[in-house]
Design a protein around this motif. Structure first.
Motif, PDB file in Angstrom:
ATOM      1  N   MET A 154       2.397  10.606  -3.974  1.00  0.00           N
ATOM      2  CA  MET A 154       2.270   9.387  -3.177  1.00  0.00           C
ATOM      3  C   MET A 154       3.535   9.219  -2.343  1.00  0.00           C
ATOM      4  N   ASP A 184      -5.729   8.856   1.359  1.00  0.00           N
ATOM      5  CA  ASP A 184      -6.063   7.589   0.684  1.00  0.00           C
ATOM      6  C   ASP A 184      -4.918   6.587   0.761  1.00  0.00           C
ATOM      7  N   ASP A 185      -5.286   5.321   0.963  1.00  0.00           N
ATOM      8  CA  ASP A 185      -4.331   4.220   0.838  1.00  0.00           C
ATOM      9  C   ASP A 185      -4.593   3.521  -0.479  1.00  0.00           C
ATOM     10  N   PRO A 237      -3.436   0.404  -2.850  1.00  0.00           N
ATOM     11  CA  PRO A 237      -2.609  -0.789  -3.006  1.00  0.00           C
ATOM     12  C   PRO A 237      -2.113  -0.945  -4.448  1.00  0.00           C
ATOM     13  N   PRO A 280       6.492   3.731   0.938  1.00  0.00           N
ATOM     14  CA  PRO A 280       6.570   3.354   2.346  1.00  0.00           C
ATOM     15  C   PRO A 280       7.984   2.955   2.762  1.00  0.00           C
ATOM     16  N   THR A 292       0.818  -1.196   0.000  1.00  0.00           N
ATOM     17  CA  THR A 292       0.000   0.000   0.000  1.00  0.00           C
ATOM     18  C   THR A 292       0.860   1.258   0.000  1.00  0.00           C
ATOM     19  N   PHE A 293       0.534   2.176  -0.896  1.00  0.00           N
ATOM     20  CA  PHE A 293       1.135   3.505  -0.923  1.00  0.00           C
ATOM     21  C   PHE A 293       0.068   4.476  -0.403  1.00  0.00           C
ATOM     22  N   ARG A 294       0.509   5.435   0.444  1.00  0.00           N
ATOM     23  CA  ARG A 294      -0.438   6.409   0.946  1.00  0.00           C
ATOM     24  C   ARG A 294      -0.270   7.701   0.158  1.00  0.00           C
ATOM     25  N   THR A 295      -1.378   8.409  -0.020  1.00  0.00           N
ATOM     26  CA  THR A 295      -1.250   9.720  -0.663  1.00  0.00           C
ATOM     27  C   THR A 295      -0.481  10.636   0.298  1.00  0.00           C
ATOM     28  N   GLY A 316      -2.091  11.950   3.178  1.00  0.00           N
ATOM     29  CA  GLY A 316      -2.493  10.986   4.201  1.00  0.00           C
ATOM     30  C   GLY A 316      -3.935  10.536   4.119  1.00  0.00           C
ATOM     31  N   TRP A 347       2.406  -3.231   5.811  1.00  0.00           N
ATOM     32  CA  TRP A 347       2.272  -2.426   4.598  1.00  0.00           C
ATOM     33  C   TRP A 347       1.695  -3.229   3.433  1.00  0.00           C
TER      34      TRP A 347
END
Length: 836
Positions: A314, A242-243, A245, A317, A234-237, A240, A421
């Motif tokens: 983005m 939106d997650d 995948p 992580p 998962t990458f987060r915007t 913070g 993650w």
RNA sequence: GCCCGAGUGGCGGAAUGGCAGACGCGGAGGACUCAAAAUCCUUUGUUCGAAAGGACGUGUGGGUUCGAGUCCCACCUCGGGCACCA
């Protein structure tokens, strides 16, 4: 001079063909049971009269089936028609007739042709998928899957064929075009019915190992299912919120992820960019340009990489870095998660995109050889000209530096699981099967939509949901949808107003279970007898064209598994063994109406008869290979059958004691019995071409024997054996001659001949004498001599002795009854050795 | 581009690592016939040779083996499948 009648196939064949049908010769006597051999050939689509491809597959299948019967098996060999589908509707539109009229007329014509060709089908089990008695149960099958959550409705981007005015399954789109009409297929969002094939992706892959299918078909299915192992992370915007995948098969390259790409229609993008005119323009452009580009670079996968910089970033992580987000049309919403981490160093598509948009390329794998300038250049972002996709030693990746790619992959996945993650996961290329069609020559999807109750399955007692008789086939759009009253029915659950589903089921649904219906085609209480289905499935032998390698064969496998898990079957696979025949082509290209290069079966039958056509096809090549009609010779085959006819009537009719020399009799009998053994093996391997060659050898051997004065029982035996073994291939001439030779009963009711083992043992044989692998002599010796004895005999041979005169034999290899090889070195070499 | 499969006479094609070209088509020669068709017989990989016999020969180049059309590696050509599948 004999005044025996001449061979006139078109005089003898039609009568026999009719008699076999009237006598029910090939119907299974009694009910099938666990011992029954279930042979099945792909049932024809009634698009017109039989074509050469049908004749080929039926000829192969019939030889197989008839021989199995002669071996004593009870064979279930049914025939039917795959009779729903678009061509009937197109024909209806074009000619102003009802699809049913067109379909049933074609079926009758094909049935007559199949009978004329003498194929040994069990006509009592005949079925047509367009009969209400059949499609009632197709609807039932749908409802079982619906009840078991294997059929569902969703909105998705689907393939739309503008010519056929209907959606298509993925499998029906070939190179971006409609499989049937060849129109360019458009992508559009629609709400449609699907079967959940993806829930069986792993099993569909695994159980390929349990079935006896040609390797190339299995490979095609494996590729179509397209399993890949990797990780979802998962990458987060950056804000913070939106997650998102992503799926990757290369988690080891995570430190090289310098930007992020969404599919254009990705929901996160749509939500965040919905009001942005640049985004709307981009979407518009992608849709428009993909159409035009498809026409130009259809299926080359080499489209320019277009992208739109999004208004957010983005976070990677692993590095904590903020990386730019893009929408680009090289990322597909349908595969994986619809978003990717882009690693331009290690992925060619990302590399091209990065170069086009001037994005950072970060080295993450060390050069394989630091002293080789070429290897260094290939891993230097400043100089590399393509992505580096090989494995190696990881660099530029923090704590993972120094690990091999494989180790880094595992270490990264361990860590991302530990940190929450993401996780290891598996992705499949296979999509769910889109089964609804906006056409009306098919089984209506048995669903009633109700505002209060949702989608309600039609109760079993109300099946079949019949097609109305008064559909307007001439207009555009779906005739069923356009029908004024048909769709208005009460909801089966609450009794309130309901609307029938007006889509019909894909024809591949009809054909995905027909092998079950053949077990009890006339039973109107149940789709199939369940204990018998458990005993008989999978089908022992299936024959048919390789064009169904993915479509039909994959769907049938899915349906069987789904029915098994719904509690209706115990089998896991529909077809145990599969034989794919090649195509019949002409001058290198497929025969087709549009090309105007069709060779019609009856052009050949009218001149030479059905036996000649059948044997010509089987003799041309092994079943799997294509046959180019320009290369085959029905006249040659006809010549041989004529010869056989005269031979049987002249030489075969005489029985009685053997006459002629005992050596001649023995030679003929040995020739016949070694051929019986070999032909039996050829049938086992489905090598009908070599079987026919050996039948010709029997005929030649008998003719030579007769010329040498042999007659009586041995000749009779040769002719009888030949007729018996030719019977599965040429059922007419063999049946006629069998009777002419004074036998009682049908040749097709006889047992397959057995080779006499004592006649397979030779007393002497020809061995090859080689010197250094070169043949020097062929010597007749007694069978079973040991190496020493053979060596002595070979050395005594003049030619061998001459070759051994000036050399030293360093080794001798002997293969019993076959060969002896003297390994020698020149004496000159030895003298040199001796002098030193 | 990736993944399969296949390359053998003039043609279709045969050959469990052990006689390459079975069987057939086509060709050539001959018999029968007034003639033709049909039928029958002989012959038919290339090449040297009058012959006997020899040499070469399974897409190309290597390798393994006493021995390779067959097994291994690389390449070429053709056919099929997939094709932005992360």
């Amino acid at each position: 001079m004999s005044d025996a009648p001449t061979y006139e196939p078109n005089v003898i064949e039609p009568g026999l063909a009719a008699r076999w049908v009237e006598d029910k010769s090939f119907e299974l006597q009694g009910e099938p049971d666990a011992e029954t051999y279930y042979a099945l050939t792909m049932f024809p689509y009634p698009s017109g009269d039989l074509h050469m491809g049908h004749v080929e597959i039926f000829s192969i299948h019939d030889a197989l089936v008839r021989q199995k019967r002669m071996l004593g098996r009870r064979v279930l060999n049914p025939i039917g028609w795959d009779a729903f589908g678009l061509p009937a509707e197109n024909a209806a539109k074009k000619r102003g007739i009802n699809p049913a009229t067109w379909t049933y007329a074609n079926i009758e014509q094909q049935a007559a042709s199949i009978k004329r060709l003498g194929f040994a089908f069990d006509w009592s089990r005949r079925l047509h998928t367009c009969d209400p008695e059949y499609y009632r149960w197709t609807q039932w099958v749908f409802l079982q899957l619906f009840a078991n959550d294997q059929a569902y409705r969703k909105e998705a981007m689907v393939n739309w064929c503008p010519g056929c005015e209907t959606v298509l399954a993925n499998e029906q789109v070939v190179g971006g075009r409609c499989e049937r009409s060849d129109d360019l297929v458009i992508r559009r969002p629609l709400t449609q019915w699907f079967f959940r094939t993806t829930s069986y992706a792993q099993e569909l892959l695994d159980s390929l190992d349990t079935i006896d299918w040609p390797e190339r078909v299995k490979t095609m299915q494996r590729n179509w299912i397209g399993r890949s192992e990797g990780a979802e992370l998962t990458f987060r915007t950056a804000d913070g919120v939106d997650d998102v995948p992503v799926f990757t098969t290369r988690p080891d390259t995570i430190f090289g992820a310098t930007y992020f790409v969404f599919a254009p229609e990705h929901p996160v993008v749509a939500r965040r960019m919905g009001n942005d005119p640049a985004y709307a323009a981009f979407i518009d452009e992608v849709n428009k340009r993909s159409e035009i580009e498809r026409q130009a670079t259809l299926g080359t996968g080499q489209t320019a990489k277009r992208g739109l910089r999004l208004n957010f970033d983005m976070v990677n992580p692993f590095t904590g870095e903020e990386i730019p987000a893009y929408a680009a049309d090289y990322v597909l919403m349908e595969y994986g998660t619809g978003a990717i981490m882009a690693v331009p160093f290690g992925d060619q598509r990302d590399f091209e995109f990065a170069r086009a948009h001037d994005l950072e390329i970060r080295a993450i794998i060390a050069p394989s050889d630091p002293s080789d300038p070429a290897a260094v250049a290939a891993t230097d972002p400043a100089t590399m000209t393509e992505a580096y996709t090989q494995y190696g030693v990881v660099t530029g990746s923090g704590d993972y530096d120094g690990l091999t790619t494989a180790d880094a992959k595992n270490a990264v996945m361990d860590d991302l699981e530990a940190k929450g993650w993401g996780r290891r996961t598996i992705n499949f290329r296979l999509r769910d099967w889109l089964i609804s069609r906006q056409r009306s020559w098919g089984p209506p999807v048995p669903i009633i939509h109700c505002e209060a109750c949702g989608h309600q399955g039609v109760p079993a007692a109300d099946l079949p949901v019949l097609l109305p008789e008064d559909l307007n086939w001439q207009g555009s759009g779906s005739p069923l949808f356009n029908h004024p009253t048909w769709k208005h029915v009460p909801c089966p659950s609450c009794g309130g107003p309901g609307i029938r589903e007006t889509d019909t089921l894909d024809t591949f649904v009809d054909s995905s279970w027909y092998f079950l219906r053949f077990l009890s085609p006339n039973d109107d209480h149940a789709p199939w007898p369940s204990s018998l289905a458990d005993a008989l499935l999978p089908v022992d032998q299936y024959t048919g064209g390789v064009e169904h390698a993915i479509l039909h064969l994959l769907y049938a496998r899915f349906v069987v598994k789904a029915l098994r898990d719904a509690g209706h079957l115990s089998a896991s696979e529909p077809f145990h063994a599969l034989l794919n025949q090649g195509q019949v082509i002409l001058n290198g290209s497929a025969m087709s109406k549009t090309r105007g290069n069709l060779v019609q079966p009856f052009e050949v039958i009218d001149v030479y008869g059905a036996d000649t056509l059948r044997a010509t096809i089987l003799f041309a090549s092994a079943p799997e290979d294509d046959i180019d009609w320009a290369d085959v010779s029905p006249s040659g085959m006809s010549k041989w059958l004529n010869k056989l006819w005269r031979q049987a009537l002249a030489d075969g009719v005489h029985g009685g004691p053997d006459s002629g020399s005992p050596e001649g009799v023995d030679k003929l009998r040995r020739a016949v019995h070694t051929r019986i053994a070999a032909i039996t093996e050829d049938f086992e391997r489905h090598k009908y071409n070599t079987a026919i060659a050996k039948l010709m050898e029997i005929s030649n051997a008998a003719r030579e024997a007769v010329a040498a004065g042999v007659g009586g029982a041995a000749v009779r035996e040769a002719i009888d054996s030949l007729l018996l073994m030719l019977a599965p291939i040429c059922p007419f001439i063999t049946e006629h001659l069998w009777t002419e030779l004074g036998h009682d009963g049908s040749v097709h009711q006889q047992r397959w001949p057995q080779a006499d083992p004592t006649l397979l043992v030779k007393s002497s044989t020809t061995i090859v004498a080689q010197v250094n692998g070169k043949i020097r002599a062929r010597i007749n010796v007694a069978v079973g001599l040991d190496a020493a004895a053979v060596e002595a005999i070979a050395r005594a041979d003049a030619a061998v002795a001459a070759s051994l005169a000036d050399v030293t034999v360093t080794n001798v290899f002997a293969v019993q009854d076959r060969l002896i090889n003297f390994v020698v070195s020149r004496n000159a070499d030895r003298r040199e050795d001796g002098q030193s």
